[in-house]
Design a protein around this motif. Structure first.
Motif, short mmCIF file in Angstrom:
data_model
loop_
_atom_site.label_atom_id
_atom_site.label_comp_id
_atom_site.label_asym_id
_atom_site.label_seq_id
_atom_site.Cartn_x
_atom_site.Cartn_y
_atom_site.Cartn_z
N VAL A 1 -20.83 -27.01 19.37
CA VAL A 1 -19.97 -27.56 18.46
C VAL A 1 -20.59 -29.08 18.59
O VAL A 1 -20.89 -29.86 17.49
CB VAL A 1 -18.55 -27.78 19.08
CG1 VAL A 1 -17.82 -28.98 18.32
CG2 VAL A 1 -17.82 -26.45 18.78
N MET A 2 -21.24 -29.61 19.72
CA MET A 2 -21.65 -30.98 19.86
C MET A 2 -23.17 -31.04 18.91
O MET A 2 -23.41 -32.15 18.54
CB MET A 2 -22.04 -31.25 21.29
CG MET A 2 -20.78 -31.38 21.94
SD MET A 2 -19.60 -32.41 21.29
CE MET A 2 -20.23 -34.07 21.42
N GLN A 3 -23.52 -29.70 18.37
CA GLN A 3 -24.74 -29.92 17.52
C GLN A 3 -24.48 -30.52 16.62
O GLN A 3 -25.39 -31.35 15.91
CB GLN A 3 -25.29 -28.62 17.30
CG GLN A 3 -25.58 -27.81 18.84
CD GLN A 3 -27.15 -27.54 18.51
OE1 GLN A 3 -27.60 -26.79 17.60
NE2 GLN A 3 -27.81 -27.32 19.72
N GLY A 4 -23.30 -30.54 16.02
CA GLY A 4 -22.93 -31.36 14.83
C GLY A 4 -23.00 -32.84 14.98
O GLY A 4 -22.95 -33.30 13.94
N ARG A 5 -23.11 -33.11 16.08
CA ARG A 5 -22.95 -34.61 16.21
C ARG A 5 -24.54 -35.13 16.42
O ARG A 5 -24.90 -36.35 16.38
CB ARG A 5 -22.38 -35.32 17.43
CG ARG A 5 -20.73 -35.04 17.33
CD ARG A 5 -20.17 -35.70 16.09
NE ARG A 5 -20.40 -37.00 16.13
CZ ARG A 5 -19.79 -37.69 15.26
NH1 ARG A 5 -19.39 -37.36 14.17
NH2 ARG A 5 -19.84 -39.22 15.22
N LEU A 6 -25.33 -34.19 16.86
CA LEU A 6 -26.78 -34.77 16.92
C LEU A 6 -27.42 -35.69 16.09
O LEU A 6 -28.17 -36.49 16.63
CB LEU A 6 -27.72 -33.57 17.04
CG LEU A 6 -27.67 -32.68 18.50
CD1 LEU A 6 -28.59 -31.41 18.28
CD2 LEU A 6 -28.05 -33.58 19.93
N GLY A 7 -27.03 -35.34 14.78
CA GLY A 7 -27.74 -36.13 13.76
C GLY A 7 -27.24 -37.76 14.06
O GLY A 7 -27.77 -38.62 13.21
N TYR A 8 -26.42 -37.98 14.71
CA TYR A 8 -25.86 -39.39 14.86
C TYR A 8 -26.52 -40.14 16.09
O TYR A 8 -26.04 -41.53 16.30
CB TYR A 8 -24.28 -39.52 14.95
CG TYR A 8 -23.35 -38.91 13.70
CD1 TYR A 8 -23.28 -39.88 12.97
CD2 TYR A 8 -23.11 -37.80 13.31
CE1 TYR A 8 -22.55 -39.57 11.70
CE2 TYR A 8 -22.38 -37.41 12.13
CZ TYR A 8 -22.11 -38.44 11.30
OH TYR A 8 -21.37 -37.99 10.05
N LEU A 9 -27.04 -39.35 16.89
CA LEU A 9 -27.64 -39.98 18.01
C LEU A 9 -28.94 -40.41 17.80
O LEU A 9 -29.64 -39.97 17.05
CB LEU A 9 -27.65 -38.97 19.30
CG LEU A 9 -26.29 -38.35 19.83
CD1 LEU A 9 -26.56 -37.45 20.95
CD2 LEU A 9 -25.30 -39.20 20.15
N SER A 10 -29.36 -41.35 18.75
CA SER A 10 -30.92 -41.83 18.55
C SER A 10 -31.67 -40.79 19.12
O SER A 10 -31.16 -39.84 19.88
CB SER A 10 -31.01 -43.15 19.35
OG SER A 10 -30.79 -42.76 20.67
N ASN A 11 -33.09 -40.75 18.85
CA ASN A 11 -33.86 -39.68 19.03
C ASN A 11 -33.66 -39.55 20.91
O ASN A 11 -33.65 -38.33 21.43
CB ASN A 11 -35.28 -40.04 19.11
CG ASN A 11 -35.52 -39.86 17.39
OD1 ASN A 11 -34.84 -39.03 16.92
ND2 ASN A 11 -36.49 -40.38 17.19
N TRP A 12 -33.77 -40.63 21.48
CA TRP A 12 -33.70 -40.71 23.15
C TRP A 12 -32.17 -39.88 23.45
O TRP A 12 -32.36 -39.04 24.30
CB TRP A 12 -34.04 -42.03 23.70
CG TRP A 12 -33.56 -42.21 24.99
CD1 TRP A 12 -32.80 -42.99 25.84
CD2 TRP A 12 -34.71 -41.47 25.95
NE1 TRP A 12 -32.97 -42.77 27.21
CE2 TRP A 12 -34.08 -41.76 27.41
CE3 TRP A 12 -35.66 -40.55 25.98
CZ2 TRP A 12 -34.67 -41.36 28.69
CZ3 TRP A 12 -36.31 -40.10 27.17
CH2 TRP A 12 -35.72 -40.62 28.28
#
Ligand code: ATP
Ligand code: MG
Length: 274
Positions: A100-111
């Motif tokens: 589910v959290m994969q859906g938030r990856l695009g909102y994080l900085s690369n680091w």
């Protein structure tokens, strides 16, 4: 609001999968796209988020034109488009929560993405969503231990946690039994309402489209030939969409379909002119 103008796709093989489709989808409507195999339904959905590059035409989401964005702009804009897949596209060896959290990856900085360093409010949102899709208490299960219906709920939660402006689903029920299919369709309609987003669902089963969608689009050989309500989808309209081929209406069986004379037979079906 999704605005599609004259969308055309010609594959390298020369196949013209979409011949110039124009349609607007907005509000919290549930739109089902039906049509025979090879009609271009998957191509249409994939062209919207440019998993497939359209040959011609424009796609805009809330007035932001997606066609024409460069790779980085597209990466950011894709957060606004939630995708639900037929085969779920989950990471099998990860848990429900991790998927589910994969859906938030695009909102994080690369680091932060590298370290899976999600802010607490994202985790909280994930728990709320697991509750919404009926998977509360299952966050630590690996997805390869889940049933098909449960996996699809994970796929839906992953798409919804993106907080998209539109949810696209390509045959979300075709790997599921009829009963589970109904549950997934119900969930998608609930999400449209709850999250105030339009949902576009490619679907083979005409009966499910009729039962759950507010609006049905009929695609035939890359051309939009029907745009109307389930009530307006007469046998004549189905014949035009399926060009005499048999269509899958198995999900009708066992459902009380006694037609209401006043509403079931509109005088004119909204078949679209060539
Ligand atoms: N990657 C590709 N390369 C070449 N042609 C393709 C490709 N993908 C799809 N096509 C062709 O484009 C047309 C539309 O295919 P598409 O998969 O969009 O149809 P569909 O309506 O989703 O069908 P189905 O109901 O079977 O999923 C078909 O003629 C198909 O063979
Ligand atoms: Mg398809």
């Amino acid at each position: 609001m999704l605005e599609v103008e004259n969308l055309r796709k010609v594959y390298d093989t020369g196949d013209e999968a979409l011949t110039g489709v124009s349609v607007d989808i907005g509000g919290r409507e549930v739109v089902a796209m039906i049509g025979p195999s090879g009609a271009g339904k998957s191509t249409f959905v994939r062209c919207i988020n440019r998993l497939t590059e359209p040959t011609d035409g424009t796609v805009s989401l809330d007035s932001e034109e997606l066609t024409g964005l460069d790779d980085e702009e597209l990466r950011v804009e894709r957060r606004n488009i939630g995708m639900v897949f037929q085969e779920y596209n989950l990471v099998e060896r990860l848990t429900v929560m991790e998927n589910v959290m994969q859906g938030r990856l695009g909102y994080l900085s690369n680091w932060a993405a590298l370290r899976r360093n999600f802010p607490p409010e994202d985790i909280e949102r994930a728990y709320e969503l697991l509750d919404l899709v009926g998977l509360d208490g299952m966050e630590d299960k690996r997805v390869d231990e889940l049933s098909g219906g449960q996996r699809q709920r994970v796929g839906i939660a992953r798409a919804v946690i993106q907080e998209p402006k539109i949810l696209l689903a390509d045959e979300p029920t075709s790997s599921l039994d009829p009963e589970t299919s109904s549950v997934v369709m119900e969930l998608l309609t609930h999400i449209a309402d709850d999250r105030d987003v339009p949902v576009l669902i490619n679907i083979h089963e005409v009966g499910l489209a009729e039962r759950y969608a507010d609006r049905i689009l009929g695609l035939t050989a890359g051309e939009l030939v029907f745009d109307g309500t389930p009530t307006e989808l007469t046998d004549e309209a189905k014949d035009v969409i399926y060009r005499g081929e048999t269509f899958d209406d198995t999900s009708h069986s066992g459902v009380d379909e006694a037609p209401d004379q006043e509403t079931a037979v509109p005088e004119t079906a909204p078949l679209l002119e060539d």
